[in-house]
Design an enzyme around this catalytic site. Structure first.
Site, PDB file in Angstrom:
ATOM      1  N   HIS A 169       0.795  -1.231   0.000  1.00 46.67           N
ATOM      2  CA  HIS A 169       0.000   0.000   0.000  1.00 46.67           C
ATOM      3  C   HIS A 169       0.826   1.280   0.000  1.00 46.67           C
ATOM      4  O   HIS A 169       0.291   2.372   0.079  1.00 46.67           O
ATOM      5  CB  HIS A 169      -0.962   0.023   1.196  1.00 46.67           C
TER       6      HIS A 169
HETATM    7  C1  UD1 Z   1      -2.018   5.738   5.886  1.00 43.75           C
HETATM    8  C2  UD1 Z   1      -0.651   6.243   6.345  1.00 43.75           C
HETATM    9  C3  UD1 Z   1       0.378   5.144   6.152  1.00 43.75           C
HETATM   10  C4  UD1 Z   1      -0.049   3.866   6.835  1.00 43.75           C
HETATM   11  C5  UD1 Z   1      -1.443   3.473   6.393  1.00 43.75           C
HETATM   12  C6  UD1 Z   1      -1.917   2.308   7.225  1.00 43.75           C
HETATM   13  C7  UD1 Z   1      -0.189   8.628   6.035  1.00 43.75           C
HETATM   14  C8  UD1 Z   1       0.525   9.614   5.212  1.00 43.75           C
HETATM   15  N1  UD1 Z   1      -0.221   7.390   5.542  1.00 43.75           N
HETATM   16  O1  UD1 Z   1      -1.920   5.471   4.502  1.00 43.75           O
HETATM   17  O2  UD1 Z   1       1.619   5.562   6.719  1.00 43.75           O
HETATM   18  O3  UD1 Z   1       0.870   2.850   6.508  1.00 43.75           O
HETATM   19  O4  UD1 Z   1      -2.355   4.571   6.605  1.00 43.75           O
HETATM   20  O5  UD1 Z   1      -2.887   1.565   6.572  1.00 43.75           O
HETATM   21  O6  UD1 Z   1      -0.692   8.951   7.078  1.00 43.75           O
HETATM   22  N2  UD1 Z   1      -9.529   5.146   2.344  1.00 43.75           N
HETATM   23  C9  UD1 Z   1     -10.685   4.420   2.402  1.00 43.75           C
HETATM   24  N3  UD1 Z   1     -11.210   4.138   3.641  1.00 43.75           N
HETATM   25  C10 UD1 Z   1     -10.652   4.570   4.788  1.00 43.75           C
HETATM   26  C11 UD1 Z   1      -9.471   5.310   4.709  1.00 43.75           C
HETATM   27  C12 UD1 Z   1      -8.909   5.591   3.479  1.00 43.75           C
HETATM   28  O7  UD1 Z   1     -11.232   4.012   1.393  1.00 43.75           O
HETATM   29  O8  UD1 Z   1     -11.185   4.283   5.878  1.00 43.75           O
HETATM   30  C13 UD1 Z   1      -8.934   5.418   1.023  1.00 43.75           C
HETATM   31  C14 UD1 Z   1      -9.225   6.819   0.529  1.00 43.75           C
HETATM   32  O9  UD1 Z   1      -9.424   6.770  -0.839  1.00 43.75           O
HETATM   33  C15 UD1 Z   1      -7.914   7.561   0.792  1.00 43.75           C
HETATM   34  C16 UD1 Z   1      -6.880   6.445   0.646  1.00 43.75           C
HETATM   35  O10 UD1 Z   1      -7.517   5.272   1.110  1.00 43.75           O
HETATM   36  O11 UD1 Z   1      -7.710   8.620  -0.080  1.00 43.75           O
HETATM   37  C17 UD1 Z   1      -5.626   6.697   1.455  1.00 43.75           C
HETATM   38  O12 UD1 Z   1      -5.927   6.893   2.834  1.00 43.75           O
HETATM   39  P1  UD1 Z   1      -4.917   7.733   3.794  1.00 43.75           P
HETATM   40  O13 UD1 Z   1      -5.345   7.625   5.206  1.00 43.75           O
HETATM   41  O14 UD1 Z   1      -4.721   9.099   3.258  1.00 43.75           O
HETATM   42  O15 UD1 Z   1      -3.550   7.022   3.587  1.00 43.75           O
HETATM   43  P2  UD1 Z   1      -3.213   5.479   3.593  1.00 43.75           P
HETATM   44  O16 UD1 Z   1      -2.745   5.089   2.240  1.00 43.75           O
HETATM   45  O17 UD1 Z   1      -4.316   4.712   4.224  1.00 43.75           O
HETATM   46  N1  UDP Z   2      -3.621  -5.694   8.854  1.00 41.72           N
HETATM   47  C1  UDP Z   2      -4.926  -6.175   8.952  1.00 41.72           C
HETATM   48  N2  UDP Z   2      -5.605  -6.507   7.814  1.00 41.72           N
HETATM   49  C2  UDP Z   2      -5.052  -6.397   6.575  1.00 41.72           C
HETATM   50  C3  UDP Z   2      -3.709  -5.909   6.472  1.00 41.72           C
HETATM   51  C4  UDP Z   2      -3.042  -5.546   7.631  1.00 41.72           C
HETATM   52  O1  UDP Z   2      -5.445  -6.321  10.050  1.00 41.72           O
HETATM   53  O2  UDP Z   2      -5.729  -6.713   5.577  1.00 41.72           O
HETATM   54  C5  UDP Z   2      -2.921  -5.274  10.095  1.00 41.72           C
HETATM   55  C6  UDP Z   2      -1.561  -5.922  10.338  1.00 41.72           C
HETATM   56  O3  UDP Z   2      -1.687  -7.145  11.028  1.00 41.72           O
HETATM   57  C7  UDP Z   2      -0.867  -4.853  11.190  1.00 41.72           C
HETATM   58  C8  UDP Z   2      -1.416  -3.562  10.642  1.00 41.72           C
HETATM   59  O4  UDP Z   2      -2.634  -3.897   9.968  1.00 41.72           O
HETATM   60  O5  UDP Z   2      -1.240  -4.976  12.559  1.00 41.72           O
HETATM   61  C9  UDP Z   2      -0.430  -2.944   9.679  1.00 41.72           C
HETATM   62  O6  UDP Z   2      -1.032  -1.870   9.035  1.00 41.72           O
HETATM   63  P1  UDP Z   2      -0.576  -1.321   7.623  1.00 41.72           P
HETATM   64  O7  UDP Z   2       0.224  -2.331   6.913  1.00 41.72           O
HETATM   65  O8  UDP Z   2      -1.804  -0.801   6.961  1.00 41.72           O
HETATM   66  O9  UDP Z   2       0.304  -0.045   8.028  1.00 41.72           O
HETATM   67  P2  UDP Z   2       1.861   0.180   8.309  1.00 41.72           P
HETATM   68  O10 UDP Z   2       2.270  -0.749   9.395  1.00 41.72           O
HETATM   69  O11 UDP Z   2       2.582  -0.029   7.033  1.00 41.72           O
HETATM   70  O12 UDP Z   2       1.927   1.613   8.719  1.00 41.72           O
END
Ligand code: UD1
Ligand code: UDP
Length: 369
Positions: A205
Site C-alpha cells: 500500500h
Molecule cells: C495511511 C498512512 C500510512 C499507513 C497506512 C496504514 C499517512 C501519510 N499514511 O496510509 O503511513 O501505513 O495509513 O494503513 O498517514 N480510504 C478508504 N477508507 C478509509 C481510509 C482511506 O477508502 O477508511 C482510502 C481513501 O481513498 C484515501 C486512501 O484510502 O484517499 C488513502 O488513505 P490515507 O489515510 O490518506 O492514507 P493510507 O494510504 O491509508
Molecule cells: N492488517 C490487517 N488486515 C489487513 C492488512 C493488515 O489487520 O488486511 C494489520 C496488520 O496485522 C498490522 C497492521 O494492519 O497490525 C499494519 O497496518 P498497515 O500495513 O496498513 O500499516 P503500516 O504498518 O505499514 O503503517
C-alpha cells in the site's frame, strides 16, 4: 493524571490498545481516546477497536481522507479544539501517519507534553511521508518511547537523549501475543481454501509503489506468475484497490480480498509459507511469528527485523522479487519466534510506567488563543 491518546489509522489501534489498557488499569489515571477519523471504514477502523477490546473513542474528529495538507490541517484544528475543551497532562501519539504528526504539532503549540510511541525509527528516505511525520513528531515530543535499541541510537545521533528517551519494546507485538490464540482459533484458512504453510500472503500500500501504474502492474504480474506455484492471497488496502481498478486486469490467478480483520490477518500471517509486504507493521509481526518475510522496498526503518527477525529487503525490481520468492520457497529457513529484546508482550505496561513517571505530577494550563 489525565492522558489523551490519539488513534487514526489501522496500525495505530494495534499499537495504542496495550497502552490504553495499561494506563486505564492504574489508579488515578483518566484516559481519553480521540480518534482523528483518518481511517473510517469498518474494515480499517471499527473492527480493530472491537477486536482489540479498545473503548469506543470519546471523540471522533472525522477528518476523513484528503491531500496531506488537508488531512494534517484538519487534524491540527480538531486536536487544538479538543485539547482546549479537555485539558490533559500528556498527549500520546503512535507511529508515523499524518494524524500522528498533526496531533503532536497542535499539542506542541499549546504546551501540552507529548509522548511518541514507536519513536526513533528512520528509513532515511525523505520521499516517504512517514519519514517526515516521524522526524517532526520526535522533534516536538517530550517522552520518546522506542521499540528497539537502533531507534534510541538514531535519536542520539539527532541530539535527542536523556531521561525522555525510554526503550519500552514493541506494543504492536503486545497486541499480537495477546490475541494470536484467538486469531488461530477463528482462522479463515479453511474458508479461503488454504493449507497451512502452503500459500503466500501479500500486502502492498505504499504510495511510491501503488500510485505508479507501471510499478503496480509489474509487481502484480510477478505475483501472478508465482500463483501458478502456490496460492497467493492479497487483502487489498483501499488505496491499492483504487489504483488497481484503473489498471487492465493482470492478476487472474491471485486471490484478491478486501482488507481482512486484524484477527484474520494475524492468522493468515501465522500460517503463511511466505509473506511479501511493504508494510511497516507486517515486517515486525512476521518477525515475531517466525514467518519468512520479503519486504518490497529499498529501505526499512525497522532494521532490527533484518538482524534478529525474519525479514529480507528485496528492493523494488519485480524480477528480483520473483527470484527471491522462488529461492525462499525452495529453501526451508528455520526461525525461532520472538528473539527480539522487549518484544515480549509487556511493552504497554512499561510505556504506562514511563508516562506515569514523567507526567503523573504535573498540571499544565491550556490556552489556544
Ligand atoms: C495511511 C498512512 C500510512 C499507513 C497506512 C496504514 C499517512 C501519510 N499514511 O496510509 O503511513 O501505513 O495509513 O494503513 O498517514 N480510504 C478508504 N477508507 C478509509 C481510509 C482511506 O477508502 O477508511 C482510502 C481513501 O481513498 C484515501 C486512501 O484510502 O484517499 C488513502 O488513505 P490515507 O489515510 O490518506 O492514507 P493510507 O494510504 O491509508
Ligand atoms: N492488517 C490487517 N488486515 C489487513 C492488512 C493488515 O489487520 O488486511 C494489520 C496488520 O496485522 C498490522 C497492521 O494492519 O497490525 C499494519 O497496518 P498497515 O500495513 O496498513 O500499516 P503500516 O504498518 O505499514 O503503517
Amino acid at each position: 493524571m489525565r492522558v489523551t491518546t490519539v488513534v487514526a489509522a489501522r496500525p495505530n489501534f494495534v499499537k495504542m490498545a496495550p497502552i490504553v489498557r495499561a494506563l486505564s488499569d492504574r489508579d488515578g489515571v483518566d484516559v481519553r481516546v480521540v480518534h482523528t477519523g483518518q481511517h473510517y471504514d469498518t474494515a480499517l477502523s471499527g473492527s480493530f477497536l472491537d477486536q482489540l477490546g479498545m473503548p469506543a473513542p470519546d471523540e471522533n474528529l472525522e477528518v476523513g481522507s484528503g491531500s496531506h495538507a488537508e488531512q494534517t490541517a484538519r487534524v491540527m484544528i480538531g486536536i487544538e479544539r479538543s485539547l482546549s475543551v479537555h485539558p490533559t497532562d500528556a498527549l500520546v501519539v503512535a507511529g508515523d501517519v499524518n494524524s500522528t504528526m498533526a496531533a503532536a504539532l497542535a499539542a506542541a503549540k499549546l504546551g501540552v507534553p507529548i509522548v511518541h510511541v514507536e519513536s526513533g525509527l528512520r528509513s532515511r528516505d525523505w520521499s516517504m511521508p512517514e519519514e517526515i511525520n516521524r522526524v517532526v513528531t520526535d522533534r516536538v515530543s517530550d517522552l520518546l518511547l522506542c521499540t528497539s535499541e537502533d531507534a534510541v541510537e538514531n535519536l542520539v545521533k539527532e541530539g535527542i537523549a536523556g531521561p525522555g528517551v525510554v526503550l519500552v519494546g514493541n506494543t504492536m507485538i503486545d497486541s499480537l501475543w495477546r490475541l494470536i490464540d484467538v486469531a488461530r482459533a477463528s482462522s479463515p484458512l479453511a474458508s479461503l481454501g488454504l493449507q497451512p504453510r502452503a500459500y503466500l500472503l501479500v500486502t502492498l500500500h505504499r504510495p511510491a509503489l501503488v500510485d505508479d501504474p507501471r510499478s503496480l502492474g509489474a509487481v502484480l504480474e510477478a505475483l501472478d506468475r508465482l500463483a501458478s506455484e502456490l496460492p497467493v492471497v492479497f487483502p487489498i488496502h483501499p488505496r491499492t484497490r483504487a489504483r488497481l481498478e484503473q489498471l487492465p486486469a493482470r492478476a487472474d490467478h491471485l486471490q484478491l480480498l478486501a482488507p481482512v480483520t486484524y484477527l484474520e490477518f494475524l492468522a493468515l500471517q501465522a500460517s503463511a509459507r511466505l509473506v511479501v509486504t511493504d508494510s511497516g507493521g507486517v515486517q515486525e509481526e512476521t518477525s515475531a511469528l517466525g514467518v519468512p518475510c520479503l519486504t518490497y522496498r529499498t529501505s526499512t526503518e525497522r532494521p532490527i527485523t533484518l538482524e534478529l527477525g525474519t525479514n529480507r529487503l528485496v528492493g523494488t525490481d519485480p524480477a528480483r522479487l520473483l527470484s527471491a520468492c522462488q529461492e525462499e520457497l525452495a529453501t526451508e529457513r528455520q526461525f525461532s519466534p520472538a528473539p527480539i529484546p522487549l518484544w515480549d508482550g509487556h511493552a504497554g505496561e512499561r510505556a504506562a510506567t514511563a508516562i506515569h513517571r514523567a507526567f503523573g505530577a504535573v498540571r499544565r494550563p491550556v490556552d489556544a488563543s
